[in-house]
Motif scaffolding. Structure first.
Motif, PDB file in Angstrom:
ATOM      1  N   ILE A 271      -5.868  13.914  -2.206  1.00 19.55           N
ATOM      2  CA  ILE A 271      -5.152  12.631  -2.354  1.00 19.55           C
ATOM      3  C   ILE A 271      -3.718  12.789  -1.866  1.00 19.55           C
ATOM      4  CG2 ILE A 271      -4.175  11.018  -4.068  1.00 19.55           C
ATOM      5  CD1 ILE A 271      -6.876  11.355  -5.618  1.00 19.55           C
ATOM      6  N   VAL A 272      -3.048  13.866  -2.267  1.00 18.97           N
ATOM      7  CA  VAL A 272      -1.659  14.074  -1.826  1.00 18.97           C
ATOM      8  C   VAL A 272      -1.598  14.152  -0.302  1.00 18.97           C
ATOM      9  CG1 VAL A 272       0.289  15.689  -1.833  1.00 18.97           C
ATOM     10  CG2 VAL A 272      -0.858  15.120  -3.976  1.00 18.97           C
ATOM     11  N   LYS A 273      -2.467  14.960   0.292  1.00 16.40           N
ATOM     12  CA  LYS A 273      -2.447  15.121   1.758  1.00 16.40           C
ATOM     13  C   LYS A 273      -2.836  13.825   2.470  1.00 16.40           C
ATOM     14  CE  LYS A 273      -3.388  20.083   1.876  1.00 16.40           C
ATOM     15  NZ  LYS A 273      -4.161  20.623   0.762  1.00 16.40           N
ATOM     16  N   GLY A 274      -3.969  13.258   2.079  1.00 11.95           N
ATOM     17  CA  GLY A 274      -4.487  12.072   2.756  1.00 11.95           C
ATOM     18  C   GLY A 274      -3.587  10.861   2.615  1.00 11.95           C
ATOM     19  N   GLN A 275      -3.146  10.609   1.392  1.00  7.95           N
ATOM     20  CA  GLN A 275      -2.342   9.410   1.172  1.00  7.95           C
ATOM     21  C   GLN A 275      -0.915   9.581   1.687  1.00  7.95           C
ATOM     22  OE1 GLN A 275      -2.916   7.188  -2.433  1.00  7.95           O
ATOM     23  NE2 GLN A 275      -5.092   7.636  -2.465  1.00  7.95           N
ATOM     24  N   SER A 276      -0.397  10.806   1.729  1.00  6.31           N
ATOM     25  CA  SER A 276       0.924  11.028   2.342  1.00  6.31           C
ATOM     26  C   SER A 276       0.856  10.706   3.832  1.00  6.31           C
ATOM     27  CB  SER A 276       1.381  12.475   2.138  1.00  6.31           C
ATOM     28  OG  SER A 276       1.621  12.725   0.764  1.00  6.31           O
ATOM     29  N   ALA A 277      -0.227  11.129   4.483  1.00  5.12           N
ATOM     30  CA  ALA A 277      -0.409  10.826   5.908  1.00  5.12           C
ATOM     31  C   ALA A 277      -0.546   9.316   6.115  1.00  5.12           C
ATOM     32  CB  ALA A 277      -1.633  11.555   6.448  1.00  5.12           C
ATOM     33  N   GLU A 278      -1.273   8.644   5.217  1.00  2.00           N
ATOM     34  CA  GLU A 278      -1.430   7.192   5.338  1.00  2.00           C
ATOM     35  C   GLU A 278      -0.114   6.474   5.092  1.00  2.00           C
ATOM     36  OE1 GLU A 278      -6.180   6.924   4.208  1.00  2.00           O
ATOM     37  OE2 GLU A 278      -4.720   6.208   2.731  1.00  2.00           O
ATOM     38  N   VAL A 279       0.711   6.982   4.176  1.00  2.00           N
ATOM     39  CA  VAL A 279       2.033   6.374   3.939  1.00  2.00           C
ATOM     40  C   VAL A 279       2.854   6.434   5.235  1.00  2.00           C
ATOM     41  CG1 VAL A 279       4.260   6.697   2.755  1.00  2.00           C
ATOM     42  CG2 VAL A 279       2.138   6.667   1.434  1.00  2.00           C
ATOM     43  N   GLU A 280       2.819   7.574   5.920  1.00  2.00           N
ATOM     44  CA  GLU A 280       3.543   7.689   7.195  1.00  2.00           C
ATOM     45  C   GLU A 280       3.025   6.687   8.209  1.00  2.00           C
ATOM     46  OE1 GLU A 280       4.064  11.605   8.930  1.00  2.00           O
ATOM     47  OE2 GLU A 280       4.202  12.507   6.927  1.00  2.00           O
ATOM     48  N   GLN A 281       1.697   6.563   8.305  1.00  2.00           N
ATOM     49  CA  GLN A 281       1.100   5.595   9.235  1.00  2.00           C
ATOM     50  C   GLN A 281       1.486   4.170   8.865  1.00  2.00           C
ATOM     51  OE1 GLN A 281      -3.193   7.032   9.332  1.00  2.00           O
ATOM     52  NE2 GLN A 281      -3.020   5.923  11.268  1.00  2.00           N
TER      53      GLN A 281
ATOM     54  N   MET B 248       0.830  -1.205   0.000  1.00  2.00           N
ATOM     55  CA  MET B 248       0.000   0.000   0.000  1.00  2.00           C
ATOM     56  C   MET B 248       0.868   1.260   0.000  1.00  2.00           C
ATOM     57  SD  MET B 248      -3.136   0.834  -0.444  1.00  2.00           S
ATOM     58  CE  MET B 248      -4.223  -0.503   0.044  1.00  2.00           C
ATOM     59  N   ILE B 249       2.042   1.198   0.615  1.00  2.00           N
ATOM     60  CA  ILE B 249       2.967   2.338   0.550  1.00  2.00           C
ATOM     61  C   ILE B 249       3.341   2.596  -0.910  1.00  2.00           C
ATOM     62  CG2 ILE B 249       5.343   3.085   1.062  1.00  2.00           C
ATOM     63  CD1 ILE B 249       4.949   1.711   3.873  1.00  2.00           C
ATOM     64  N   GLU B 250       3.718   1.531  -1.615  1.00  2.00           N
ATOM     65  CA  GLU B 250       4.085   1.665  -3.037  1.00  2.00           C
ATOM     66  C   GLU B 250       2.895   2.158  -3.857  1.00  2.00           C
ATOM     67  OE1 GLU B 250       5.730  -1.053  -6.750  1.00  2.00           O
ATOM     68  OE2 GLU B 250       5.933  -1.831  -4.711  1.00  2.00           O
ATOM     69  N   HIS B 251       1.722   1.585  -3.566  1.00  2.00           N
ATOM     70  CA  HIS B 251       0.503   1.942  -4.282  1.00  2.00           C
ATOM     71  C   HIS B 251       0.163   3.418  -4.051  1.00  2.00           C
ATOM     72  CE1 HIS B 251      -3.701   1.403  -5.653  1.00  2.00           C
ATOM     73  NE2 HIS B 251      -3.192   0.393  -6.325  1.00  2.00           N
ATOM     74  N   HIS B 252       0.184   3.851  -2.788  1.00  2.00           N
ATOM     75  CA  HIS B 252      -0.119   5.249  -2.456  1.00  2.00           C
ATOM     76  C   HIS B 252       0.892   6.203  -3.089  1.00  2.00           C
ATOM     77  CE1 HIS B 252      -3.491   4.414  -0.011  1.00  2.00           C
ATOM     78  NE2 HIS B 252      -3.133   4.987   1.126  1.00  2.00           N
ATOM     79  N   ASN B 253       2.162   5.833  -3.087  1.00  2.00           N
ATOM     80  CA  ASN B 253       3.180   6.707  -3.696  1.00  2.00           C
ATOM     81  C   ASN B 253       2.898   6.911  -5.187  1.00  2.00           C
ATOM     82  OD1 ASN B 253       4.638   7.408  -1.393  1.00  2.00           O
ATOM     83  ND2 ASN B 253       5.931   5.596  -1.521  1.00  2.00           N
ATOM     84  N   GLY B 254       2.417   5.872  -5.849  1.00  2.00           N
ATOM     85  CA  GLY B 254       2.017   6.005  -7.257  1.00  2.00           C
ATOM     86  C   GLY B 254       0.853   6.967  -7.409  1.00  2.00           C
ATOM     87  N   ALA B 255      -0.136   6.866  -6.511  1.00  2.00           N
ATOM     88  CA  ALA B 255      -1.292   7.768  -6.562  1.00  2.00           C
ATOM     89  C   ALA B 255      -0.869   9.209  -6.278  1.00  2.00           C
ATOM     90  CB  ALA B 255      -2.355   7.327  -5.552  1.00  2.00           C
ATOM     91  N   ILE B 256       0.044   9.383  -5.343  1.00  2.00           N
ATOM     92  CA  ILE B 256       0.540  10.722  -5.003  1.00  2.00           C
ATOM     93  C   ILE B 256       1.222  11.343  -6.224  1.00  2.00           C
ATOM     94  CG2 ILE B 256       2.242  11.979  -3.598  1.00  2.00           C
ATOM     95  CD1 ILE B 256       1.506   9.889  -1.318  1.00  2.00           C
ATOM     96  N   ASP B 257       2.024  10.553  -6.935  1.00  2.00           N
ATOM     97  CA  ASP B 257       2.687  11.049  -8.153  1.00  2.00           C
ATOM     98  C   ASP B 257       1.657  11.499  -9.195  1.00  2.00           C
ATOM     99  OD1 ASP B 257       5.184  10.550  -7.067  1.00  2.00           O
ATOM    100  OD2 ASP B 257       5.511   8.687  -8.208  1.00  2.00           O
TER     101      ASP B 257
END
Length: 189
Positions: free
Chosen positions: A170-180, A140-149
């Motif tokens: 998406i950038v804000k929410g998924q960046s926070a989820e990547v950290e979590q 999900m980290i990899e997946h979210h990083n793709g969405a952030i890009d």
């Protein structure tokens, strides 16, 4: 011409003008998008759909409370976004999928878009407990990083205000989820 006929023609004319006014207004609003907006929506829909598929796997497989909570958050955020993006594409008279999307090869996975391959999804489906939790967090980290890009591309190149707002979210929410997710992964490893 009778008064009744004239009245009918006036009403018909008014309705026609009102309809033209509405469609001209709608097409004016619909024109406020560009190719970057269309590409963003067309690429993000299958991306979000795969994230939902991954999140749903957590039910009955995940053992970590934080991973379960994050999977629930992902489902709550991305399902309505999919419906919204499909609505945009419909209003823009664009297909919900593109025939050829560079970087969106669903078969191989691990492109710059963070999409998982069929094999990745099969492996994740086969796992349970802590092994599932770790694999889920990594993928999900990899997946979210793709969405952030993709969302950052929309922020820079998009024109449609609502799409740019969604990209910001998406950038804000998924960046926070990547950290979590990274925190959970560090704790579980």
């Amino acid at each position: 011409m009778t008064a009744f006929t004239r009245a009918g023609l006036v009403v018909a004319g008014a309705l026609l003008l009102a309809a033209c006014g509405d469609s001209a207004e709608e097409s004016g609003e619909a024109r406020e998008f560009n190719d970057a907006d269309v590409t963003f929506a067309q690429m993000m829909i299958p991306h979000h759909e795969q994230a939902l598929e991954m999140a749903k796997l957590a039910d009955g497989r995940a053992s970590d409370a934080e991973v379960k909570e994050l999977a629930g958050q992902i489902e709550q955020a991305q399902d309505p976004e999919i419906r919204t993006m499909k609505g945009w594409l419909k209003s823009w008279k664009q297909p919900t999928t593109a025939d050829s999307m560079p970087g969106m090869d669903h078969g191989s996975g691990h492109g710059g878009d963070g999409m998982m391959s069929g094999t990745d999804m099969e492996e994740l489906t086969a796992l349970k407990g802590t092994e599932f939790d770790k694999a889920f967090a990594e993928m999900m980290i990899e997946h979210h990083n793709g969405a952030i890009d993709m969302a950052e591309d929309e922020q820079k190149n998009g024109k449609y205000a609502d799409a740019k707002k969604m990209a910001d979210a998406i950038v804000k929410g998924q960046s926070a989820e990547v950290e979590q997710l990274q925190g959970a992964l560090d704790r579980l490893s």
